[in-house]
Design an enzyme around this catalytic site. Structure first.
Site, PDB file in Angstrom:
ATOM      1  CG  HIS A 220       6.589  -8.047  20.984  1.00  0.00           C
ATOM      2  ND1 HIS A 220       5.785  -6.656  20.672  1.00  0.00           N
ATOM      3  CD2 HIS A 220       5.552  -8.938  21.322  1.00  0.00           C
ATOM      4  CE1 HIS A 220       4.760  -6.979  20.802  1.00  0.00           C
ATOM      5  NE2 HIS A 220       4.367  -8.354  20.855  1.00  0.00           N
TER       6      HIS A 220
ATOM      7  CG  ASP B 176      -1.629  -7.910  -3.037  1.00  0.00           C
ATOM      8  OD1 ASP B 176      -0.938  -8.730  -3.364  1.00  0.00           O
ATOM      9  OD2 ASP B 176      -2.491  -7.422  -3.744  1.00  0.00           O
TER      10      ASP B 176
END
Length: 456
Positions: free
Chosen positions: A167, A382
């Site tokens: 992170h 996608d």
């Protein structure tokens, strides 16, 4: 509101982990992280997962091969991710851009996507270790791969993309930016990414001299007297569609129902239910911390393409008794106060606090951190197989709940919330939540949609 059926049993066959390197040579250099990036509270690994269904036009294409090659192309532009973190003086984190690569795992599972994604998602993704293998020796912050990716093919032709991020390198929008680049290359794009990455971590370095201009309740060092054992924690996920949100709003007076966003209403509801479930003494100090994105703030001017951490989680302080027994309007107003604290100056004050106070951890005692990822874009990645049926965080943490966009089996768009609580408290939480989402105070009502930007 719904929860997932008992955990499924299935078999996953994994190949040995490999390292994916940039497809071309990249600079060897040291790059400092910002003073927002390297705070103690971000020195952990966060998992994200996306599920894709079979697509006829992609028959014959292997998602493992497609992702591996696209990742290598993307790392040419995001080459710091192929390096390793080191610590300098005063615990300052830097990326040693060594081009050692990111961990990549190829896997196959004898299960179908529809068995894993039901009316909601598996609470806490009990199978996460199968779809995102914790490679021994990879879990550290220093000297370890900054990304771990596993692509798992399912017998139905669908597949899962799971990633674990250090992170300190990025927040959710930064990770989505990287994933979007991988997706562009996976779909056959050539040349540079549509959004060129920008490092410039000095943008959020502490000022000289540092100047803490806000009171930061989220970093107050308070002795934690809670004795809950993290091993006794249980995970559940809850779906909030139009029906559930209407039910929560029905607990407000008619004049108040249309003046608060879904985020405000949902967060107030969860904070109250969680506080009641934990059985906290009425005088006990409690906090709500709302992860808030600094991008788009008029006084910050974040460079386009910047993929570092640009968020804070400003908090407000109350008493457990006030949250448990006061009107829900009071709790909503407290949530709004927390959100309103976030400005560019607030974020710079956090950076200054980090270097002044030695990078303190966020407050643990009585704190509840919520992170809304519904508009970040995980659900739009996608790789050529269309949008995922679920894309978002894969696990809650004891103090942290994530919100993700989700469509249930009835075709209802809504928000799924990942919750982690001690086992004894989870049942009480569900009982409190049932009161809020299934009991209507009065009849139907109309409200206008309040749009809010994502808070992570």
């Amino acid at each position: 509101m719904a929860s997932f059926p008992p955990s499924l049993v299935f078999t996953v066959r994994r190949n040995e982990p490999t390292l994916v390197l940039p497809s071309k040579s990249t600079p060897r250099e040291l790059k400092q992280l910002s003073d927002i990036d390297d705070q103690e509270g971000l020195r952990f690994q966060v998992p994200v997962i996306m599920f894709y269904k079979r697509k006829l036009s992609m028959e014959g294409e292997d998602p493992v091969k497609v992702i591996r090659e696209a990742l290598a192309e993307a790392l040419v532009f995001y080459y710091p991710f192929a390096g390793r973190l080191i610590e300098g003086p005063n615990r300052k984190l830097m990326v040693d851009c060594t081009s050692e690569g990111v961990l990549f795992i190829e896997a196959d599972a004898d299960i179908e996507v529809n068995q894993l994604i039901g009316d909601t998602i598996d609470p806490g993704f009990s199978y996460l270790d199968e779809l995102l293998h914790d490679v021994p020796g990879s879990e550290g912050i220093l000297g370890c791969p900054l990304l771990l990716i596993q692509v798992t093919r399912f017998r139905c032709g669908g597949w899962a993309f799971a990633i674990r991020l250090n992170h300190t390198m990025s927040d959710a929008p930064g990770l989505v930016q990287l994933l979007t680049t991988i997706a562009e290359f996976a779909r056959g794009a050539e040349g540079a990414p549509s959004v060129p990455p920008v490092w410039q971590r000095e943008f959020l370095a502490a000022r000289q001299p540092p100047s803490i201009t806000f009171q930061h309740h989220e970093y107050e060092q308070v002795i934690n007297t809670t004795t809950d054992d993290n091993k006794s924690m249980t995970h559940k996920s809850f779906f909030f569609g139009p029906k559930e949100i209407r039910a929560i709003r029905s607990h407000f007076p008619p004049h108040y129902r249309s003046v608060s966003s879904t985020f405000d209403v949902l967060t107030a509801c969860l904070w109250r239910c969680r506080t009641c479930a934990l059985g906290l003494d009425p005088p006990k100090t409690v906090r709500i911390s709302c992860a808030a994105n600094g991008r788009g703030k008029h006084d910050l001017h974040v460079p386009r393409g910047y993929y570092g951490n640009v968020f804070a989680f400003p908090a407000v302080v109350s008493r457990a008794g006030m949250i448990s027994t006061s009107s829900l309007e009071y709790t909503v107003e407290e949530v709004k106060k927390a959100k309103a604290r976030m400005t560019g100056e607030y974020l710079r004050s956090v950076a200054d606090l980090m270097v002044t106070k030695g990078r303190p951890l966020y407050t643990v005692a009585g704190n509840y951190i919520v992170s809304d990822t519904t508009r970040v874009g995980f659900d739009a990645i996608d790789f050529g197989w269309g949008k995922p049926v679920y894309g978002g965080p894969a696990r809650a943490f004891p103090l942290i709940s994530f919100y993700a966009r989700f469509k249930n089996n009835r075709g209802e768009d809504g928000t799924v919330v990942l919750i982690c609580l001690p086992e004894a408290a989870m049942k009480r939480f569900q009982d409190e939540l049932k009161k809020m989402t299934e009991e209507h105070v009065d009849g139907p009502f109309e409200y206008k949609l309040i749009k809010v930007m994502s808070k992570l």
